[in-house]
Scaffold this active site. Structure first.
Site, PDB file in Angstrom:
ATOM      1  N   CYS A   1       0.832  -1.216   0.000  1.00 44.15           N
ATOM      2  CA  CYS A   1       0.000   0.000   0.000  1.00 44.15           C
ATOM      3  C   CYS A   1       0.865   1.265   0.000  1.00 44.15           C
ATOM      4  O   CYS A   1       0.661   2.167  -0.823  1.00 44.15           O
ATOM      5  CB  CYS A   1      -0.967  -0.009   1.181  1.00 44.15           C
ATOM      6  SG  CYS A   1      -0.244  -0.494   2.750  1.00 44.15           S
TER       7      CYS A   1
HETATM    8  N1  LIG Z   1      -4.193  -4.568   5.186  1.00 43.61           N
HETATM    9  C1  LIG Z   1      -3.706  -3.804   4.202  1.00 43.61           C
HETATM   10  O1  LIG Z   1      -4.014  -2.589   4.129  1.00 43.61           O
HETATM   11  C2  LIG Z   1      -2.794  -4.386   3.184  1.00 43.61           C
HETATM   12  C3  LIG Z   1      -2.350  -5.696   3.239  1.00 43.61           C
HETATM   13  N2  LIG Z   1      -1.514  -6.188   2.274  1.00 43.61           N
HETATM   14  C4  LIG Z   1      -1.038  -7.559   2.339  1.00 43.61           C
HETATM   15  O2  LIG Z   1      -2.125  -8.449   2.052  1.00 43.61           O
HETATM   16  C5  LIG Z   1      -1.975  -9.666   2.774  1.00 43.61           C
HETATM   17  C6  LIG Z   1      -3.215  -9.901   3.625  1.00 43.61           C
HETATM   18  O3  LIG Z   1      -3.333  -8.803   4.534  1.00 43.61           O
HETATM   19  P1  LIG Z   1      -4.566  -8.634   5.508  1.00 43.61           P
HETATM   20  O4  LIG Z   1      -5.813  -9.022   4.836  1.00 43.61           O
HETATM   21  O5  LIG Z   1      -4.447  -7.268   6.060  1.00 43.61           O
HETATM   22  O6  LIG Z   1      -4.193  -9.715   6.629  1.00 43.61           O
HETATM   23  P2  LIG Z   1      -5.144 -10.379   7.724  1.00 43.61           P
HETATM   24  O7  LIG Z   1      -4.249 -10.739   8.855  1.00 43.61           O
HETATM   25  O8  LIG Z   1      -6.314  -9.517   7.966  1.00 43.61           O
HETATM   26  O9  LIG Z   1      -5.640 -11.729   6.988  1.00 43.61           O
HETATM   27  C7  LIG Z   1      -4.745 -12.741   6.655  1.00 43.61           C
HETATM   28  C8  LIG Z   1      -5.536 -13.929   6.121  1.00 43.61           C
HETATM   29  O10 LIG Z   1      -4.649 -14.980   5.765  1.00 43.61           O
HETATM   30  C9  LIG Z   1      -5.117 -16.225   6.273  1.00 43.61           C
HETATM   31  N3  LIG Z   1      -3.921 -17.016   6.598  1.00 43.61           N
HETATM   32  C10 LIG Z   1      -2.971 -16.721   7.519  1.00 43.61           C
HETATM   33  N4  LIG Z   1      -1.968 -17.619   7.465  1.00 43.61           N
HETATM   34  C11 LIG Z   1      -2.299 -18.495   6.476  1.00 43.61           C
HETATM   35  C12 LIG Z   1      -1.684 -19.659   5.962  1.00 43.61           C
HETATM   36  N5  LIG Z   1      -0.508 -20.094   6.438  1.00 43.61           N
HETATM   37  N6  LIG Z   1      -2.283 -20.342   4.963  1.00 43.61           N
HETATM   38  C13 LIG Z   1      -3.486 -19.918   4.471  1.00 43.61           C
HETATM   39  N7  LIG Z   1      -4.131 -18.810   4.940  1.00 43.61           N
HETATM   40  C14 LIG Z   1      -3.544 -18.115   5.930  1.00 43.61           C
HETATM   41  C15 LIG Z   1      -5.981 -15.871   7.469  1.00 43.61           C
HETATM   42  O11 LIG Z   1      -7.086 -16.721   7.537  1.00 43.61           O
HETATM   43  P3  LIG Z   1      -7.352 -17.932   8.509  1.00 43.61           P
HETATM   44  O12 LIG Z   1      -6.559 -17.665   9.751  1.00 43.61           O
HETATM   45  O13 LIG Z   1      -8.832 -17.909   8.699  1.00 43.61           O
HETATM   46  O14 LIG Z   1      -6.876 -19.095   7.717  1.00 43.61           O
HETATM   47  C16 LIG Z   1      -6.540 -14.505   7.067  1.00 43.61           C
HETATM   48  O15 LIG Z   1      -7.737 -14.676   6.328  1.00 43.61           O
HETATM   49  C17 LIG Z   1      -0.712  -9.507   3.628  1.00 43.61           C
HETATM   50  O16 LIG Z   1       0.377 -10.083   2.964  1.00 43.61           O
HETATM   51  C18 LIG Z   1      -0.538  -7.999   3.701  1.00 43.61           C
HETATM   52  O17 LIG Z   1       0.768  -7.657   3.917  1.00 43.61           O
HETATM   53  C19 LIG Z   1      -1.149  -5.437   1.202  1.00 43.61           C
HETATM   54  C20 LIG Z   1      -1.566  -4.139   1.083  1.00 43.61           C
HETATM   55  C21 LIG Z   1      -2.393  -3.499   2.088  1.00 43.61           C
HETATM   56  C1  LIG Z   2      -0.309  -0.036   9.407  1.00 45.30           C
HETATM   57  C2  LIG Z   2       0.559  -1.213   9.047  1.00 45.30           C
HETATM   58  O1  LIG Z   2       1.011  -1.945   9.914  1.00 45.30           O
HETATM   59  N1  LIG Z   2       0.806  -1.406   7.760  1.00 45.30           N
HETATM   60  C3  LIG Z   2       1.588  -2.492   7.268  1.00 45.30           C
HETATM   61  C4  LIG Z   2       1.696  -2.406   5.762  1.00 45.30           C
HETATM   62  C5  LIG Z   2       0.613  -3.134   5.046  1.00 45.30           C
HETATM   63  C6  LIG Z   2       0.988  -3.465   3.615  1.00 45.30           C
HETATM   64  O2  LIG Z   2       0.720  -2.941   2.604  1.00 45.30           O
HETATM   65  O3  LIG Z   2       1.828  -4.291   3.464  1.00 45.30           O
HETATM   66  P1  LIG Z   2       2.450  -5.517   2.835  1.00 45.30           P
HETATM   67  O4  LIG Z   2       1.557  -6.053   1.818  1.00 45.30           O
HETATM   68  O5  LIG Z   2       3.767  -5.216   2.288  1.00 45.30           O
HETATM   69  O6  LIG Z   2       2.578  -6.386   4.023  1.00 45.30           O
HETATM   70  C7  LIG Z   2       3.006  -2.436   7.820  1.00 45.30           C
HETATM   71  O7  LIG Z   2       3.585  -1.374   7.949  1.00 45.30           O
HETATM   72  O8  LIG Z   2       3.561  -3.517   7.998  1.00 45.30           O
END
Ligand SMILES: NC(=O)C1=CN([C@@H]2O[C@H](COP(=O)(O)OP(=O)(O)OC[C@H]3O[C@@H](n4cnc5c(N)ncnc54)[C@H](OP(=O)(O)O)[C@@H]3O)[C@@H](O)[C@H]2O)C=CC1
Ligand SMILES: CC(=O)N[C@@H](CCC(=O)OP(=O)(O)O)C(=O)O
Length: 345
Positions: free
Chosen positions: A149
């Site tokens: 992000c």
């Molecule tokens: N939040 C944000 O604003 C942003 C996030 N990202 C990236 O997107 C990805 C997801 O982020 P976010 O949705 O915030 O994370 P969350 O922690 O909210 O969700 C992670 C999900 O992954 C699942 N999970 C965790 N470990 C495993 C595994 N070993 N195998 C299969 N499923 C798994 C969990 O589900 P369950 O435990 O039910 O299996 C859960 O649904 C991350 O890599 C993050 O860095 C990128 C840009 C922005």
């Molecule tokens: C507020 C906050 O904790 N933000 C996350 C970034 C989320 C994101 O875009 O990250 P990735 O897909 O690279 O994990 C962080 O700084 O780790």
């Protein structure tokens, strides 16, 4: 219809994918995984989806993802690299929202994420999923590394200036703030209400994993050595990201020319809004929308240019961008399912 699978559907980017895909006219949601919620209807966990999403979560070991046309990984780093080789071999396209394929240099990836890369042979073919800069490659891709992000805001703010050779690439500063949903849905002390709601702080100041990702991408647009100082902050809002980017101008250029540079760069980009010179973009002007807004400032007409950039970290910063990539990969209108206007107030 495109048959879509989501691995990691219980998290924030997962449910945001569901919100967007439920309204997408060309998508059939086929599989969605959760390790803990096997059998639970998605709409029971997320009532916002009642009446719109009628499938249940399945344990990852029970679901056959090879029946999908595309699988989104909304999972922590390290999950997609384990499953992508088999899916790709069976003709399934993969869009990873994590960082597994964002950094081409395996050694830099492993040093940054402190995990071994188990599918390094895929690093070369992975396409960095920033449509405004890589549209033609995304159209042909089978494997997308969806950007982080923060990196999305930094690249869309700095790249027009680097391409035009107008700034000192060795002196780029990004002061960025994220809403708490950026840290995901997992329980952590730092994101508890009483820790983060009436509080504001920087983190990762001496090194954040988004610095090497962003610097490597910025380097593609200049032959000068890029040096980026990036400081993220956690701000007490749920969604939203505000990045204040500082660059030193090295050429004699007027404010009108700078404004035109950005307007021309993004003239045909439906999800980037170049606001009038001197505007103050607000995070809420992007909340829920696949939109990045930016505005230019130049205090005292000096040699420092400031680019203010806002987006919703979960939409243009993650799931919206991923759907934008999917549309391009399947030859659809890039904006299909992504026309929601930001919520106000
Ligand atoms: N939040 C944000 O604003 C942003 C996030 N990202 C990236 O997107 C990805 C997801 O982020 P976010 O949705 O915030 O994370 P969350 O922690 O909210 O969700 C992670 C999900 O992954 C699942 N999970 C965790 N470990 C495993 C595994 N070993 N195998 C299969 N499923 C798994 C969990 O589900 P369950 O435990 O039910 O299996 C859960 O649904 C991350 O890599 C993050 O860095 C990128 C840009 C922005
Ligand atoms: C507020 C906050 O904790 N933000 C996350 C970034 C989320 C994101 O875009 O990250 P990735 O897909 O690279 O994990 C962080 O700084 O780790």
């Amino acid at each position: 219809m495109i048959k879509v699978g989501i691995v990691g559907g219980t998290g924030y980017t997962g449910v945001e994918l569901l919100r967007l895909l439920a309204a997408h006219p060309e998508v059939q949601l086929t599989a969605i995984t959760s390790r803990k919620e096997d059998g639970l209807p998605v709409a029971e966990m997320y009532p916002s989806l009642r009446g719109r999403v009628d499938i249940a979560f399945s344990s990852p070991d029970k679901v056959d993802l090879t029946q999908c046309d595309v699988v989104f990984f909304a999972t922590p780093h390290g999950v997609a690299m384990a499953q992508a080789p088999e899916l790709l071999a069976k003709g399934v396209k993969v869009i990873d929202l994590a960082a597994d394929f964002r950094i081409k240099d395996r050694a830099v990836f492993e040093k940054t994420y402190k995990i071994d890369h188990t599918a390094p042979e895929l690093l070369e073919q992975a396409v960095y999923g920033l449509p405004e800069l890589n549209r033609e490659d995304i159209k042909k891709a089978n494997l997308i590394a969806n950007p982080g992000c923060y990196p999305t805001t930094m690249q869309l703010g700095f790249v027009p200036l680097l391409k035009a050779g107008l700034i000192d690439a060795g002196h780029l500063i990004a002061d960025c703030k994220s809403g708490v949903s950026g840290a995901g849905r997992k329980a952590e002390i730092g994101t508890l209400f009483s820790e983060s709601s009436d509080n504001f702080k920087a983190y990762g100041v001496s090194g954040h994993r988004h610095t090497p990702e962003t610097a490597a991408q910025l380097q593609r647009y200049t032959s000068d050595k890029v040096k980026l100082i990036f400081t993220p902050h956690l701000t007490p809002m749920i969604r939203g990201m505000h990045s204040t980017l500082y660059a030193r101008l090295t050429k004699d250029v007027s404010n009108e020319e700078l404004q035109k540079l950005f307007e021309d760069a993004y003239a045909d980009q439906p999800f980037v809004d170049v606001m009038p010179w001197g505007s103050h973009p607000e995070t809420r002007s992007t909340r829920g929308a696949n939109m990045l807004r930016l505005a230019l400032h130049r205090p005292d007409n000096g040699d420092t240019l400031i680019v203010l950039v806002v987006q919703d970290n979960l939409v243009k910063g993650a799931s919206g961008q991923a759907v934008q990539c999917m549309n391009l990969m399947f030859g659809l209108d890039e904006g299909l399912g992504l026309q929601t206007i930001a919520l106000m107030p």
